[in-house]
Write an enzyme that holds these catalytic residues in place. Structure first.
Site, PDB file in Angstrom:
ATOM      1  CE  LYS A  61      -3.861  -1.851   2.732  1.00 40.94           C
ATOM      2  NZ  LYS A  61      -4.950  -1.609   1.776  1.00 40.94           N
ATOM      3  NE  ARG A 105     -11.095  -9.491  -2.020  1.00 37.51           N
ATOM      4  CZ  ARG A 105     -11.414  -8.559  -2.901  1.00 37.51           C
ATOM      5  NH1 ARG A 105     -11.814  -8.901  -4.113  1.00 37.51           N
ATOM      6  NH2 ARG A 105     -11.371  -7.273  -2.598  1.00 37.51           N
TER       7      ARG A 105
HETATM    8  N1  BES Z   1      -7.921  -3.854   4.428  1.00 38.94           N
HETATM    9  C1  BES Z   1      -8.137  -3.410   3.102  1.00 38.94           C
HETATM   10  C2  BES Z   1      -9.418  -2.624   2.942  1.00 38.94           C
HETATM   11  C3  BES Z   1      -9.451  -1.304   3.646  1.00 38.94           C
HETATM   12  C4  BES Z   1      -9.051  -0.162   2.981  1.00 38.94           C
HETATM   13  C5  BES Z   1      -9.961  -1.212   4.910  1.00 38.94           C
HETATM   14  C6  BES Z   1      -9.135   1.043   3.623  1.00 38.94           C
HETATM   15  C7  BES Z   1     -10.025  -0.002   5.534  1.00 38.94           C
HETATM   16  C8  BES Z   1      -9.641   1.122   4.898  1.00 38.94           C
HETATM   17  C9  BES Z   1      -8.207  -4.598   2.143  1.00 38.94           C
HETATM   18  O1  BES Z   1      -7.470  -5.699   2.502  1.00 38.94           O
HETATM   19  C10 BES Z   1      -7.686  -4.091   0.845  1.00 38.94           C
HETATM   20  O2  BES Z   1      -6.579  -3.655   0.814  1.00 38.94           O
HETATM   21  N2  BES Z   1      -8.493  -4.137  -0.173  1.00 38.94           N
HETATM   22  C11 BES Z   1      -8.099  -3.658  -1.461  1.00 38.94           C
HETATM   23  C12 BES Z   1      -8.683  -4.586  -2.478  1.00 38.94           C
HETATM   24  C13 BES Z   1      -8.199  -4.315  -3.876  1.00 38.94           C
HETATM   25  C14 BES Z   1      -6.752  -4.690  -4.011  1.00 38.94           C
HETATM   26  C15 BES Z   1      -9.055  -5.123  -4.805  1.00 38.94           C
HETATM   27  C16 BES Z   1      -8.641  -2.264  -1.635  1.00 38.94           C
HETATM   28  O3  BES Z   1      -9.771  -2.002  -1.238  1.00 38.94           O
HETATM   29  O4  BES Z   1      -7.926  -1.417  -2.146  1.00 38.94           O
HETATM   30 ZN    ZN Z   2      -5.416  -5.503   1.871  1.00 37.83          ZN
END
Ligand code: BES
Ligand code: ZN
Ligand code: ZN
Length: 483
Positions: A262, A336
């Site tokens: 990230k 997921r």
């Molecule tokens: N934990 C994150 C989702 C999240 C983002 C929670 C911001 C709280 C605040 C999750 O694991 C994630 O990173 N999801 C990705 C999925 C994408 C790669 C399809 C996302 O939402 O960017």
């Molecule tokens: Zn994630």
């Protein structure tokens, strides 16, 4: 905060502050005696326009020893025609955070105005309790701002409602503490400790080797880059002989994104990626404390998602416990993977329902901001019950569709599914991915990515972890019990 119920007159209660909730535009008519004792000062304040009773408006008055309470706090409830339980909750939260800011310790609450609105004063108390929260585990100077005692002045029998509220709020605070604790201390092993701290529950921890034997390849792939051992936590509270409701809580103790790392801005917040798991622990804590006649199994597939020489990678194909294979497009779509294996494991218990609660997608907060939990599922009646619980608790859910067409988004060229369906519809395709693991079991998915954390103070939620899901799921379980 200790709660006491006493049938005493407002002028006779010795306390630091007596709270007088007032309706907008209705003056101080219900408290003529107080007004008289204070030489009409409350009346003067209102006619000068300094305080009108607008929702969440406050005004503090020193009584100068003319009545027993040291001070009065006037708090506005807004117009009689617009009053709701949530407005009471918020006013309670506002009053309590205002007073704890002044380091007040003992308060009393007059319920006359609330009673005249036909609503329960317990909603006001619930807001006050929810707001009375501080996370000071890491502060050298302990900053004990919390209010210690509230006396409710009433002859109403409120014991049952109070007991419910105390247990649910204390569970929400328990969840907030877990989520606010940074990931160096809140590891998968620390979650095991938290689970084991609950009373009257049975805790089983599936270690890495056993998870491998069970074939939980999706869940285990997430933990590969971290030195923290994954812990698949299963907690049983059996208050009734019946098929269980399984609550699956995403419990990624830190989500760096893994190899699909990230951006560093805001990454510190990814300690809250276990908020679903924390909510599940909170629910079970309250249910067991209240001895609710319900059979709940909580599952927390706990792991830390880091990059590293052993980490899983985009392009990898992993095999889930269900036998389905998944092509990894992004290692950041890890929730997921963990939840899918947990749902498959859940089916072993032949549950009456599976509810998963997860900070699953950034797309959820893009869609709803901080205001709603995204709900998806395969059982409309069950989702209706969840919606009712959401209206009662104001932990609001909003349903998203799982149209068959979304299946296409998750098609992989080399595996049964891929773990990302692209940016369009990202909130829904994450839900659709999980649907593939629910099978015929009635199932609801709750995405709390937008609501599990708040960057600013709200009337009864101080900034940081919100504890969302605890009150919602407890109210849901109570309704399920009644039906
Ligand atoms: N934990 C994150 C989702 C999240 C983002 C929670 C911001 C709280 C605040 C999750 O694991 C994630 O990173 N999801 C990705 C999925 C994408 C790669 C399809 C996302 O939402 O960017
Ligand atoms: Zn994630
Ligand atoms: Zn995540």
């Amino acid at each position: 905060m200790k709660i006491i119920i006493q049938n005493k007159k407002e002028t006779d209660i010795a306390c630091d502050v007596l709270i007088l909730p007032l309706l907008e535009g209705e003056g101080i008519t219900l408290y003529k005696d107080i007004n008289r004792s204070l030489n009409n000062m409350p009346d003067d304040i209102m006619s000068s326009g300094e305080f009108n009773g607008k929702h969440n408006e406050v005004c503090l008055i020193h009584t100068g020893g003319k009545i027993k309470p040291d001070r009065l706090l006037l708090i506005g409830l807004g117009k009689r025609s617009e009053i709701t339980l949530e407005k009471l909750r918020q006013a309670g939260g506002k009053a309590s955070s205002y007073l704890s800011g002044l380091k007040i310790k003992e308060i009393a609450l007059s319920v006359k105005t609330i009673a005249s609105s036909q609503l329960t004063p317990v909603a006001f108390v619930e807001g006050a309790l929810l707001a009375n929260y501080n996370f000071n585990r890491y502060k050298k100077e302990e900053n004990h701002k919390e209010i210690k005692k509230i006396t409710i002045l009433t002859n109403e029998k409120l014991d049952k409602q109070i007991k419910w509220t105390e247990a649910t709020v204390s569970a929400a605070h328990f969840a907030r503490n877990l989520v606010n604790t940074p990931s160096n201390d809140m590891t998968p092993s620390a979650l095991v400790k938290a689970a084991r701290s609950l009373k009257n529950v049975y805790v089983k921890v599936i270690e890495k080797n056993e998870a491998e034997r069970l074939g939980m390849g999706a869940y285990l792939s997430v933990a590969k880059g971290s030195n923290e051992p994954p812990k698949f936590i299963v907690i049983t509270y059996k208050g009734k002989n019946a098929a269980p409701v399984v609550l699956v809580g995403k419990a990624i103790t830190f989500d760096s994104g893994g190899i699909s790392i990230k951006p560093s801005d805001g990454m510190e917040k990814m300690k809250y990626d276990m908020a679903g798991g924390a909510a599940v622990l909170g629910v079970i804590k309250a249910a067991s404390e209240m001895e609710m006649p319900v059979h709940i199994i909580g599952i927390l597939p706990a792991a830390e998602n880091l990059p590293g020489g052993k980490a899983f990678k985009p392009g990898d194909v992993v095999k889930t416990m269900s036998g389905k294979t998944i092509e990894i497009i992004s290692t950041d779509a890890e929730g997921r993977l963990a939840v899918a294996d947990a749902m498959e494991y859940a089916k072993r218990f032949k549950p009456s329902a599976i509810i998963d609660i997860a900070t699953l997608t950034g797309a959820c907060s893009i869609a709803f901001g901080n205001e709603a939990i995204a709900m998806m599922g395969n059982d409309e009646a069950l989702m209706k019950t969840m919606m009712d619980a959401s209206l009662e608790t104001y932990e609001r859910v909003w349903q998203m569709p799982l149209f068959d067409e979304y299946k296409e988004y998750l098609k992989s060229d080399i595996a049964d599914l891929k773990n990302v369906g692209g940016r369009p519809g990202g909130l829904i395709t994450a839900g659709y991915f999980l649907k593939e693991f629910a099978g015929d079991t009635p199932w609801i998915h709750l995405d709390i990515a937008g609501t599990a954390w708040t960057d600013k103070d709200k009337p009864y939620i101080p900034k940081g972890a919100t504890g969302i899901g605890v009150r919602l799921l407890l109210s849901f379980l109570r309704t399920v019990l009644l039906s």
